[in-house]
Design an enzyme around this catalytic site. Structure first.
Site, PDB file in Angstrom:
ATOM      1  N   ASP A  57      40.774  37.845 -29.394  1.00 61.22           N
ATOM      2  CA  ASP A  57      41.848  37.949 -30.097  1.00 61.22           C
ATOM      3  C   ASP A  57      42.682  38.407 -28.844  1.00 61.22           C
ATOM      4  OD1 ASP A  57      43.247  39.784 -30.677  1.00 61.22           O
ATOM      5  OD2 ASP A  57      41.333  41.027 -31.502  1.00 61.22           O
ATOM      6  N   LEU A  58      43.557  37.579 -28.633  1.00 61.06           N
ATOM      7  CA  LEU A  58      44.825  37.645 -26.850  1.00 61.06           C
ATOM      8  C   LEU A  58      44.815  39.215 -27.060  1.00 61.06           C
ATOM      9  CD1 LEU A  58      46.253  34.174 -27.527  1.00 61.06           C
ATOM     10  CD2 LEU A  58      44.367  35.060 -26.041  1.00 61.06           C
ATOM     11  N   TYR A  62      52.435  38.898 -28.140  1.00 58.10           N
ATOM     12  CA  TYR A  62      53.691  39.154 -27.709  1.00 58.10           C
ATOM     13  C   TYR A  62      53.990  39.307 -26.210  1.00 58.10           C
ATOM     14  CZ  TYR A  62      54.811  37.854 -32.736  1.00 58.10           C
ATOM     15  OH  TYR A  62      53.919  37.326 -33.791  1.00 58.10           O
ATOM     16  N   ARG A  94      51.138  51.928 -24.074  1.00 57.60           N
ATOM     17  CA  ARG A  94      50.682  52.294 -24.286  1.00 57.60           C
ATOM     18  C   ARG A  94      49.878  53.995 -23.712  1.00 57.60           C
ATOM     19  NH1 ARG A  94      47.256  48.080 -27.816  1.00 57.60           N
ATOM     20  NH2 ARG A  94      49.148  45.987 -27.977  1.00 57.60           N
ATOM     21  N   ASP A 149      47.233  35.277 -32.844  1.00 58.95           N
ATOM     22  CA  ASP A 149      46.722  35.704 -31.162  1.00 58.95           C
ATOM     23  C   ASP A 149      45.056  35.879 -31.840  1.00 58.95           C
ATOM     24  OD1 ASP A 149      46.722  37.353 -33.287  1.00 58.95           O
ATOM     25  OD2 ASP A 149      47.283  39.370 -31.791  1.00 58.95           O
ATOM     26  N   GLU A 150      44.672  35.122 -32.880  1.00 59.20           N
ATOM     27  CA  GLU A 150      42.782  35.215 -33.150  1.00 59.20           C
ATOM     28  C   GLU A 150      42.500  34.066 -33.322  1.00 59.20           C
ATOM     29  OE1 GLU A 150      41.865  39.020 -34.885  1.00 59.20           O
ATOM     30  OE2 GLU A 150      43.637  39.390 -35.077  1.00 59.20           O
TER      31      GLU A 150
END
Length: 480
Positions: A57-58, A62, A94, A149-150
């Protein structure tokens, strides 16, 4: 709030309902073998508990692509914007309170220094996504894409080969890379543990290669099936990996706060379960199977019960090139036939460009609309038809004479769904080419799709696109 995540290939999403791919039958976990028998094993064993599956999982995909393109953004709070939403943001943002799918205005209020980049053109993200998949395929040919992305990677065969290459005295020195979920003790006399430890080493190699060659970081979960690997990959973030040993599976499942967090249980099924008083994993595990089968049907009931116990025998299915091409545009209001036609032409122009680069020819076209609704959920309607053979011949040749007949076809589908003589209010239009068939020439690989010079396309800043994958999961949107 409108969910761009599903419609626009926002990373880490796949909110579709109840996939039959999750129908499963998991063999009972057999007694663990001893190290003495490792070299006698034939690969791969049929016992599902002996599989080694990795979910990659990146991290904030984006945003990472944008930071690679512009290194000056690396240490700044960065958000990727599509329409009025921040579809993802880096970890600097975040820390300052910005979250995925947050309204742009709210995000700027929380973080005035937030740098926003337009992420509506998915071309670069799509290209990088396929580079990641191709890199993972160098480690194992069994790679299944899950959105941009996975990826799932089945390492079972590779693990068995590495074990066969080790001497008996080397097996006792096998170490784990990354975290072990719940700090569980490792038993080097348990062959299932040994396999997962070797899997963790390969997972670390894959992540290192992603960083060294593509500049990307990501998390990985190593477990005995896809469901558990997916859950394990999210335990430690970002840029970390977690191994889940068999004895800790129930602990991980019960750590979920709600049944909707179980991959494979969709929104509609969640509502049905909640109506039955089922909210937690424990509730589902202990609920009457007969009542569940009566309310949901035997197939769905049996499937979600297995999921609640962490059981998943579904195989990792190599995805290969995308099976469909789709371009879509979401907006606040489209209420005239003229405007709808203009948007359809813009979407079609981009699609024709992609078909030209791919080399395959679509034989079916589908138009999807979404009507305005004051409710929370917005249903989609679609119509599709075969593309006439004389039009198919022109597709992919760069001959834009094909635009006129294709627009005519799409507008007929549009009028079949929308009474243009009456007021209407649409919030989404999507055009999809499917039933792709290769020509009798050398087949292009997924990356060749990006290396062919592109044709000019009409400008449409509101356009979004996504690739329809063979297999998807219903995953609640979560921060990564």
């Amino acid at each position: 709030m409108e969910k761009l995540g599903v419609e626009l290939e926002v990373e880490g999403s796949g909110n579709e309902e109840d996939y039959e791919a999750w129908a499963m039958e998991l063999a009972d976990v057999g007694a663990a073998g001893s190290l003495q028998g490792v070299h006698d094993q034939v690969l791969p064993t049929q016992n599902s508990s002996s599989r080694v599956i990795v979910h990659v999982d990146l991290d904030c995909f984006y945003a990472q692509v944008e930071m690679i393109s512009n290194p000056e953004l690396k240490d700044k709070p960065l958000g990727v914007q599509q329409k009025y939403l921040v579809v993802t943001c880096n970890y600097e943002a975040r820390k300052l309170g910005v979250k995925k799918l947050m309204n742009v205005r709210v995000a700027k209020e929380k973080c005035p220094q937030l740098v926003l980049v337009n992420g509506e053109d998915l071309t670069r993200y799509r290209e990088m996504s396929y580079k990641v998949t191709e890199l993972l395929e160098e480690f194992s040919p069994v790679v299944e894409r899950l959105g941009f992305d996975e990826n799932f990677v089945d390492l079972t065969e590779m693990v068995e080969k590495r074990l066969q290459q080790l001497q008996s005295d080397e097996l006792s020195a096998v170490t784990v890379l990354g975290h072990v979920y719940n700090n569980q003790s490792i038993n080097l006399h348990d062959i299932l543990h040994i396999r997962l430890l070797v899997g963790s080493q390969i997972a670390a190699e894959m992540r290192e290669a992603m960083y060294n060659r593509l500049g990307l970081t990501g998390c990985a979960g190593v477990a005995s099936n896809k469901l558990l690997a997916k859950l394990a990959s999210g335990v430690f973030k970002p840029n970390q990996q977690t191994v889940l040993l068999p004895e800790s599976c129930q602990h991980l499942i019960h750590s979920l706060n709600h049944i909707k967090e179980i991959p494979g249980i969709g929104c509609k099924t969640t509502k049905c379960l909640e109506a039955l008083g089922i909210n937690s994993v424990h509730d589902l595990q202990t609920f009457s199977s007969k009542i569940l089968e009566k309310e949901l049907g035997i197939s769905v009931a049996q499937r979600i019960l297995k999921l609640s116990f962490g059981e998943d025998n579904s195989p990792v299915i190599p995805s290969g090139p995308p099976q469909s091409f789709s371009e879509e545009d979401s907006f606040k209001k489209c209420s005239s036939e003229v405007e709808a036609k203009k948007r359809i032409e813009e979407l079609l122009a981009s699609l024709l460009n992609r078909v030209c680069r791919d080399g395959r020819k679509p034989h079916t076209v589908r138009l999807i609309i979404r009507r305005y609704s004051s409710g929370k959920h917005h249903g989609r309607e679609s119509r599709q038809c075969s593309i006439p053979s004389h039009v198919i011949q022109k597709l992919g040749t760069g001959n834009y004479d094909v635009m006129t007949p294709m627009v005519d076809i799409l507008m007929k589908l549009f009028r079949n769904m929308v009474n243009v003589k009456m007021p209407f209010h649409l919030t989404l239009l999507s055009v999809c080419f499917c039933n792709l068939k290769a020509l009798n020439t050398t087949k292009k690989g997924p990356m060749d799709y990006y290396l062919t010079p592109s044709l000019p396309t009409a400008s449409h800043s509101g356009k979004h696109s996504f690739i329809l994958e063979v297999t998807s999961f219903d995953l609640s949107v979560d921060t990564k």
